[in-house]
Design an enzyme around this catalytic site. Structure first.
Site, PDB file in Angstrom:
ATOM      1  N   ASP A 195     -14.500 -12.569 -11.771  1.00 51.90           N
ATOM      2  CA  ASP A 195     -13.088 -13.168 -11.720  1.00 51.90           C
ATOM      3  C   ASP A 195     -12.201 -11.854 -12.299  1.00 51.90           C
ATOM      4  O   ASP A 195     -12.799 -11.289 -13.415  1.00 51.90           O
ATOM      5  CB  ASP A 195     -12.894 -13.966 -12.534  1.00 51.90           C
ATOM      6  N   GLY A 196     -11.469 -11.358 -11.366  1.00 56.48           N
ATOM      7  CA  GLY A 196     -10.732 -10.200 -11.865  1.00 56.48           C
ATOM      8  C   GLY A 196      -9.688 -10.104 -12.839  1.00 56.48           C
ATOM      9  O   GLY A 196      -9.764  -9.025 -13.417  1.00 56.48           O
ATOM     10  N   HIS A 233       0.947  -1.250   0.020  1.00 54.39           N
ATOM     11  CA  HIS A 233      -0.018  -0.042  -0.018  1.00 54.39           C
ATOM     12  C   HIS A 233       0.872   1.108   0.113  1.00 54.39           C
ATOM     13  O   HIS A 233       0.289   2.189  -0.645  1.00 54.39           O
ATOM     14  CB  HIS A 233      -1.135   0.011   1.061  1.00 54.39           C
ATOM     15  N   HIS A 285      -8.398  -7.842  -7.459  1.00 54.66           N
ATOM     16  CA  HIS A 285      -8.649  -8.746  -6.524  1.00 54.66           C
ATOM     17  C   HIS A 285      -8.889  -7.707  -5.361  1.00 54.66           C
ATOM     18  O   HIS A 285      -7.803  -7.689  -4.451  1.00 54.66           O
ATOM     19  CB  HIS A 285      -7.446  -9.655  -6.012  1.00 54.66           C
ATOM     20  N   SER A 334      -6.424  -1.915  -0.483  1.00 55.66           N
ATOM     21  CA  SER A 334      -6.190  -1.223  -1.764  1.00 55.66           C
ATOM     22  C   SER A 334      -7.373  -0.486  -2.465  1.00 55.66           C
ATOM     23  O   SER A 334      -7.285   0.457  -3.110  1.00 55.66           O
ATOM     24  CB  SER A 334      -5.936  -2.479  -2.752  1.00 55.66           C
ATOM     25  N   ASP A 361      -3.558  -8.305  -7.507  1.00 58.55           N
ATOM     26  CA  ASP A 361      -3.360  -8.798  -6.047  1.00 58.55           C
ATOM     27  C   ASP A 361      -3.837 -10.066  -5.639  1.00 58.55           C
ATOM     28  O   ASP A 361      -4.772 -10.060  -4.550  1.00 58.55           O
ATOM     29  CB  ASP A 361      -3.678  -7.535  -4.968  1.00 58.55           C
ATOM     30  N   GLU A 407     -14.224  -8.511  -7.042  1.00 63.23           N
ATOM     31  CA  GLU A 407     -13.970  -9.475  -5.958  1.00 63.23           C
ATOM     32  C   GLU A 407     -14.702 -10.736  -6.229  1.00 63.23           C
ATOM     33  O   GLU A 407     -16.006 -10.702  -6.641  1.00 63.23           O
ATOM     34  CB  GLU A 407     -14.319  -8.602  -4.553  1.00 63.23           C
TER      35      GLU A 407
HETATM   36  N1  SAM Z   1      -5.877  -6.173  -2.777  1.00 62.60           N
HETATM   37  C1  SAM Z   1      -6.519  -6.212  -1.384  1.00 62.60           C
HETATM   38  C2  SAM Z   1      -5.479  -5.135  -0.697  1.00 62.60           C
HETATM   39  O1  SAM Z   1      -4.640  -4.763  -0.900  1.00 62.60           O
HETATM   40  O2  SAM Z   1      -6.357  -4.556   0.468  1.00 62.60           O
HETATM   41  C3  SAM Z   1      -6.336  -7.541  -0.740  1.00 62.60           C
HETATM   42  C4  SAM Z   1      -6.738  -8.759  -1.531  1.00 62.60           C
HETATM   43  S1  SAM Z   1      -6.498 -10.421  -1.143  1.00 62.60           S
HETATM   44  C5  SAM Z   1      -4.678 -10.688  -1.375  1.00 62.60           C
HETATM   45  C6  SAM Z   1      -7.129 -11.484  -2.620  1.00 62.60           C
HETATM   46  C7  SAM Z   1      -8.593 -11.093  -2.833  1.00 62.60           C
HETATM   47  O3  SAM Z   1      -9.093 -11.655  -4.120  1.00 62.60           O
HETATM   48  C8  SAM Z   1      -9.500 -11.950  -1.836  1.00 62.60           C
HETATM   49  O4  SAM Z   1     -10.510 -11.222  -1.190  1.00 62.60           O
HETATM   50  C9  SAM Z   1     -10.063 -13.043  -2.627  1.00 62.60           C
HETATM   51  O5  SAM Z   1     -11.300 -13.366  -2.254  1.00 62.60           O
HETATM   52  C10 SAM Z   1      -9.959 -12.578  -4.131  1.00 62.60           C
HETATM   53  N2  SAM Z   1     -10.041 -13.399  -5.091  1.00 62.60           N
HETATM   54  C11 SAM Z   1      -9.507 -14.633  -5.290  1.00 62.60           C
HETATM   55  N3  SAM Z   1      -9.603 -15.056  -6.476  1.00 62.60           N
HETATM   56  C12 SAM Z   1     -10.298 -14.134  -7.435  1.00 62.60           C
HETATM   57  C13 SAM Z   1     -10.460 -13.741  -8.644  1.00 62.60           C
HETATM   58  N4  SAM Z   1     -10.120 -14.678  -9.549  1.00 62.60           N
HETATM   59  N5  SAM Z   1     -11.001 -12.751  -9.049  1.00 62.60           N
HETATM   60  C14 SAM Z   1     -11.254 -11.765  -7.958  1.00 62.60           C
HETATM   61  N6  SAM Z   1     -11.029 -11.793  -6.834  1.00 62.60           N
HETATM   62  C15 SAM Z   1     -10.442 -12.835  -6.391  1.00 62.60           C
END
Ligand code: SAM
Length: 283
Positions: free
Chosen positions: A147-148, A19, A42, A105, A168, A123
């Protein structure tokens, strides 16, 4: 079904590294008036309460944001990026003397969104998405339950002249390291000047090398690498010992701003902590 929930780790040393870098990038990009689309593939749940049951289980923030917060007055006198970043952390505290929340984030990316900008948050986890959607009120911000990586590619090119992306993942699936590199390459093919950040964990198994090598194999240019190691992993160790980020097309001066901030941050996280920034692939 994926089980990772970032609330268990909110505010840990990797969040601090990620961050701070994210803040440095966004701060630089918003100095120009031209509109920008900010995409978080994500997103997690947004802002985290440090008193939440999940966060209280491991208390990882005690070895991340907390030591910085406790030294904030001294740090504020020494480094502009860090001082600015800690002042931003104070913005989400209902009582600004006590650390009770930590911003994720989506907050760091969107906190200075202007009327000409757009923010897209992906998400996949239904519960996390529900939290996120509940926190998102600004009309320029869209949250998408899906899916991101696929969602990012489907939306390119974006309507604004500029684009900034954070990727992320939780890397629960081994193939994610290579999928991230493939998505990065497709994104840069469709949006050549995009600034794209990718976070990866440093684990003793060393899977992040698959990501780094795939990025090289795709022939990407201007890829800057930023790594924070708490210590070198010992024999038989399994946990995350460091945090890494790649930034494609980094803003000018980011390397020096980060190096100066991390020189103050690293010793507060661990006496053995080391920070290194370098070009993974240059011009
Ligand atoms: N980016 C966030 C932050 O810095 O505050 C933290 C994200 S965390 C490391 C990863 C997140 O991705 C989780 O909330 C998980 O549920 C989500 N996730 C997992 N696979 C995903 C996908 N294919 N597409 C979108 N989100 C996904």
């Amino acid at each position: 079904m994926l089980s990772y929930q970032h609330a268990y780790h909110a505010g840990n040393f990797a969040d601090v590294h990620k961050h701070l870098l994210l803040h440095g990038v966004i701060d630089h990009l918003l100095r120009k008036e031209t509109s920008i689309t900010l995409i978080d593939t994500h997103a997690g749940r947004g802002v985290y309460s440090l008193a939440a049951e999940e966060t209280s289980r491991l208390h990882e923030y005690r070895h991340g944001i907390l030591p910085l917060w406790e030294s904030r007055e001294e740090l504020a006198n020494h480094d502009e990026l860090l001082s600015d970043w800690l002042a931003a952390v104070a913005e989400v505290q209902p009582n600004d003397q006590r650390l009770s929340h930590y911003p994720g984030s989506p907050w760091w990316m969107g906190r200075r969104l202007r009327s000409q900008d757009r923010q897209l948050l992906f998400e996949l986890h239904p519960g996390e998405h529900e939290h996120l959607a509940g926190q998102t009120l600004d009309g320029h911000v869209r949250t998408i339950h899906g899916d991101g990586l696929k969602g990012l590619v489907e939306r390119l090119p974006v309507r604004t002249p500029r684009l900034c992306v954070l990727i992320d993942p939780s890397y629960e699936l081994k193939q994610e390291y290579v999928e991230v590199a493939d998505t990065l390459s497709t994104t840069l093919r469709k949006a050549r000047h995009a600034v794209v950040m990718v976070w990866y964990p440093l684990l003793p198994a060393g899977r992040h090398h698959e990501l780094l090598e795939a990025v090289k194999a795709h022939g990407l240019h201007k890829v800057w690498r930023s790594e924070l190691r708490l210590h070198e992993p010992g024999v038989g160790e399994r946990g995350m010992y460091g945090s890494g980020m790649l930034v494609v097309n980094p803003p000018w001066g980011l390397d020096q701003r980060l190096a100066s901030a991390m020189a103050r941050v690293a010793p507060l996280l661990s006496s053995e902590a080391r920070y290194q920034g370098d070009w993974w692939v240059g011009e």
